[in-house]
Design a protein around this motif. Structure first.
Motif, short mmCIF file in Angstrom:
data_model
loop_
_atom_site.label_atom_id
_atom_site.label_comp_id
_atom_site.label_asym_id
_atom_site.label_seq_id
_atom_site.Cartn_x
_atom_site.Cartn_y
_atom_site.Cartn_z
N LYS A 1 5.03 14.44 -0.82
CA LYS A 1 4.70 13.76 0.47
C LYS A 1 4.39 14.97 1.46
CE LYS A 1 8.57 10.65 -0.69
NZ LYS A 1 9.18 11.52 -1.70
N GLN A 2 3.53 14.43 2.32
CA GLN A 2 3.21 15.50 3.31
C GLN A 2 3.01 14.59 4.70
OE1 GLN A 2 -0.44 17.74 2.95
NE2 GLN A 2 0.72 19.71 3.36
N ASP A 3 3.67 15.30 5.89
CA ASP A 3 3.59 14.71 7.00
C ASP A 3 2.33 15.39 7.95
OD1 ASP A 3 3.95 14.25 9.75
OD2 ASP A 3 6.25 14.09 9.42
N VAL A 4 1.33 14.59 7.79
CA VAL A 4 0.17 15.19 8.45
C VAL A 4 0.04 15.51 9.69
CG1 VAL A 4 -2.35 14.58 8.43
CG2 VAL A 4 -1.16 13.94 6.59
N LYS A 5 0.78 14.91 10.50
CA LYS A 5 0.74 15.15 11.89
C LYS A 5 1.34 16.53 12.16
CE LYS A 5 1.04 10.33 13.47
NZ LYS A 5 1.92 9.12 14.17
N ALA B 1 10.43 20.12 7.82
CA ALA B 1 9.70 20.17 6.66
C ALA B 1 8.58 19.10 6.66
CB ALA B 1 10.48 19.65 5.55
N CYS B 2 7.35 19.64 6.03
CA CYS B 2 6.13 19.03 6.24
C CYS B 2 5.86 18.44 4.98
CB CYS B 2 4.96 20.09 6.82
SG CYS B 2 3.56 19.29 6.71
N MET B 3 5.91 19.23 3.93
CA MET B 3 5.50 18.80 2.44
C MET B 3 6.91 18.93 1.72
SD MET B 3 2.46 20.20 -0.16
CE MET B 3 2.03 19.43 -1.61
N TYR B 4 7.11 17.74 0.96
CA TYR B 4 8.58 17.68 0.23
C TYR B 4 8.40 16.78 -0.96
CZ TYR B 4 8.71 14.02 3.66
OH TYR B 4 8.47 12.65 4.42
N ALA B 5 9.48 16.81 -1.93
CA ALA B 5 9.55 15.89 -2.90
C ALA B 5 10.94 16.11 -3.27
CB ALA B 5 8.63 16.52 -4.01
N ILE C 1 0.85 -1.20 -0.01
CA ILE C 1 0.02 0.12 -0.02
C ILE C 1 0.96 1.22 0.02
CG2 ILE C 1 -1.65 1.54 1.30
CD1 ILE C 1 -2.83 -1.29 2.35
N VAL C 2 0.49 2.08 -0.95
CA VAL C 2 1.29 3.50 -0.98
C VAL C 2 1.04 4.19 0.52
CG1 VAL C 2 1.51 5.59 -1.89
CG2 VAL C 2 1.15 3.66 -3.43
N ALA C 3 2.03 4.74 0.92
CA ALA C 3 2.08 5.37 2.50
C ALA C 3 0.93 6.58 2.26
CB ALA C 3 3.52 5.86 2.69
N PHE C 4 0.40 6.61 3.49
CA PHE C 4 -0.75 7.70 3.34
C PHE C 4 -0.25 8.99 3.14
CE2 PHE C 4 -3.31 10.84 5.85
CZ PHE C 4 -4.27 10.51 5.26
N LYS C 5 1.07 9.42 3.22
CA LYS C 5 1.90 10.58 3.31
C LYS C 5 1.82 10.94 1.82
CE LYS C 5 6.59 8.80 3.52
NZ LYS C 5 7.91 8.90 4.07
N LYS C 6 1.73 9.89 0.92
CA LYS C 6 1.86 9.96 -0.73
C LYS C 6 0.35 9.91 -1.00
CE LYS C 6 6.32 7.74 -0.80
NZ LYS C 6 7.03 6.39 -0.94
N ASP C 7 -0.48 9.00 -0.54
CA ASP C 7 -1.89 8.66 -0.96
C ASP C 7 -2.43 9.97 -0.73
OD1 ASP C 7 -3.64 7.14 -2.46
OD2 ASP C 7 -4.37 6.38 -0.51
N GLU D 1 1.91 28.00 3.38
CA GLU D 1 2.40 26.80 2.74
C GLU D 1 3.12 25.78 3.81
OE1 GLU D 1 5.28 27.93 -0.37
OE2 GLU D 1 7.16 26.89 0.95
N SER D 2 2.72 24.80 3.33
CA SER D 2 3.42 23.53 4.50
C SER D 2 4.82 23.11 4.33
CB SER D 2 2.30 22.42 4.89
OG SER D 2 2.17 21.55 3.40
N GLY D 3 5.45 23.49 3.35
CA GLY D 3 6.62 22.91 2.85
C GLY D 3 7.52 22.77 4.22
N ARG D 4 7.83 24.10 4.63
CA ARG D 4 8.43 24.10 6.03
C ARG D 4 7.87 25.35 6.87
NH1 ARG D 4 14.62 22.55 6.97
NH2 ARG D 4 14.54 22.63 9.55
N PHE D 5 6.68 25.49 6.41
CA PHE D 5 5.83 26.59 7.09
C PHE D 5 6.05 28.16 6.74
CE2 PHE D 5 5.32 22.71 9.40
CZ PHE D 5 3.84 22.52 9.34
N SER D 6 5.73 28.46 5.54
CA SER D 6 5.79 29.90 5.21
C SER D 6 4.40 30.35 5.12
CB SER D 6 6.78 29.94 3.95
OG SER D 6 7.96 29.28 4.23
N TYR D 7 4.45 31.75 5.13
CA TYR D 7 3.17 32.47 5.01
C TYR D 7 3.19 33.64 4.25
CZ TYR D 7 1.63 29.17 8.44
OH TYR D 7 1.70 27.92 9.31
#
Length: 377
Positions: free
Chosen positions: A259-263, A225-229, A178-184, A363-369
């Motif tokens: 990918k995104q670290d939802v937590k 980082a929270c969202m990354y590729a 199963i593809v990891a939730f952070k990707k799915d 943006e959740s990349g590393r939390f910018s606004y």
């Protein structure tokens, strides 16, 4: 310093809108199985339709540069042509190439004349960063005009065939394929499209939007980082870059997948959003009563009630009837979302002179606004 006005806005959304039930027809099914997470995620994000630069066979119909140039071309007419452009500033999370830059590829398609280029990378704030570059260029007198864009073509990143080698590898290891939730998770969140603003040092037409100020904040010094590729997160929270993996690992681990670290997202995205917005409003001495329209870029309707509650606790709550979003109808188009919201609002014909508009982009990349405050004139 010159005044800076958004004088024209335009968008390009590829093909026909795609409903929730049609998504897997375009993106495909990983391991030939329907995603278990899809319905839950779609119920929470509130998105009903989105656009893909794909046909049902999975073939791309447009590149990111195509989408961007098609949006830009809608800005032109006999009064302002492609040959009048002085600065081209383009933001995106999903450029077609590592290099040349996204702006250079868009400029190549426009084929107009030599212009100054800027390409802004990152996640959702890349569109606002592109806007700020154009804003500062015109404001400083460096140029009389600038075209700024936000665009994404993320659908091809989300196709099931991109995860096939990872699934095969998991089966070989006798692990659950199963593809990891952070990707799915992100496969059901993101959409394609582009929009463009024309910035000038004078008003044009019946309605223009004066940019009063822009502000930006980063919390990368505090948060991982929270969202990354193009890499993956290690146990200590650091990112291992794609160039440190073998070519085989690129496929086996879907290194280039978004990918995104939802937590981390749930823990920080609203808190830092309120902190940064309050700082921007206090710096420029405005309060909730000084805003007639709030355009919040939210990735999901799931966040709206929580965001309003935290604004209330911080004393900066802007009443919900002033909020404007088109997330349900166009989807989350990343860096283009704020452009698409303002395009719809401005072209609807309901704005009145003197009204004030606040743009808010996290943006959740590393939390910018990023924020912008506009006056209708």
């Amino acid at each position: 310093m010159s005044a800076v006005y958004i004088t024209r806005v335009a968008k390009y959304l590829p093909n026909s809108p795609i409903s929730n039930d049609e998504m897997e027809d375009f993106l495909g099914r990983v391991d030939e199985k329907a995603s278990k997470a899809r319905r839950l995620i779609l119920r929470n994000n509130g998105i009903k339709n989105r656009y893909y630069a794909l046909d049902k066979s999975g073939r791309a119909t447009h590149s990111n540069a195509d989408l961007t140039s098609l949006a830009i071309e809608k800005l032109f007419n006999d009064e302002f042509t492609a040959h009048d452009v002085e600065v081209l500033s383009c933001g995106t999370s999903t450029p077609d190439h590592l290099l040349p830059s996204h702006a250079a590829m868009v400029h190549g398609l426009l084929g107009n004349r030599s212009v100054e280029l800027n390409s802004s990378s990152g996640v959702c704030c890349s569109g606002m960063n592109a806007l700020k570059y154009g804003y500062l260029s015109v404001k400083s007198g460096n140029s009389e005009n600038a075209i700024c864009t936000g665009s994404e073509r993320v659908s091809t990143w989300m196709q099931a065939n991109k995860f096939e080698r990872e699934i095969e590898n998991l089966k070989e290891l006798n692990e659950q394929p199963i593809v990891a939730f952070k990707k799915d998770f992100l496969r059901w969140m993101l959409s394609d499209g582009a929009a463009a603003f024309l910035l000038e040092n004078r008003r044009r037409g019946e309605i223009s939007l004066k940019i009063e100020w822009m502000e930006a904040f980063s919390y990368a010094h505090q948060l991982e980082a929270c969202m990354y590729a193009g890499g993956d997160k290690l146990v200590d929270g650091t990112l291992k870059p794609w160039s440190d993996y073998t070519a085989e690992e690129w496929l086996e681990q879907s290194v280039f997948a978004l990918k995104q670290d939802v937590k981390i997202l749930d823990k920080n995205i609203l808190e830092k959003g309120v902190e940064s917005m309050k700082a921007a409003m206090e710096k420029h001495s405005i309060g909730p009563d000084d805003v007639d329209y709030l355009l919040p870029h939210v990735s999901s309707h799931y966040f709206i009630d929580g965001l309003y509650q935290k604004f209330s606790e911080a004393g900066i709550a802007i009443e919900k009837h002033k909020w404007f979003t088109n997330l349900a109808n166009v989807g989350n188009v990343g860096s283009a979302s704020i452009y698409l919201m303002l395009e719809e609002l401005m072209n609807a014909g309901n704005l009145k002179k003197g009204e004030r508009i606040l743009l808010s982009v996290p943006e959740s990349g590393r939390f910018s606004y990023a924020y912008a405050y506009l006056t209708v004139c």
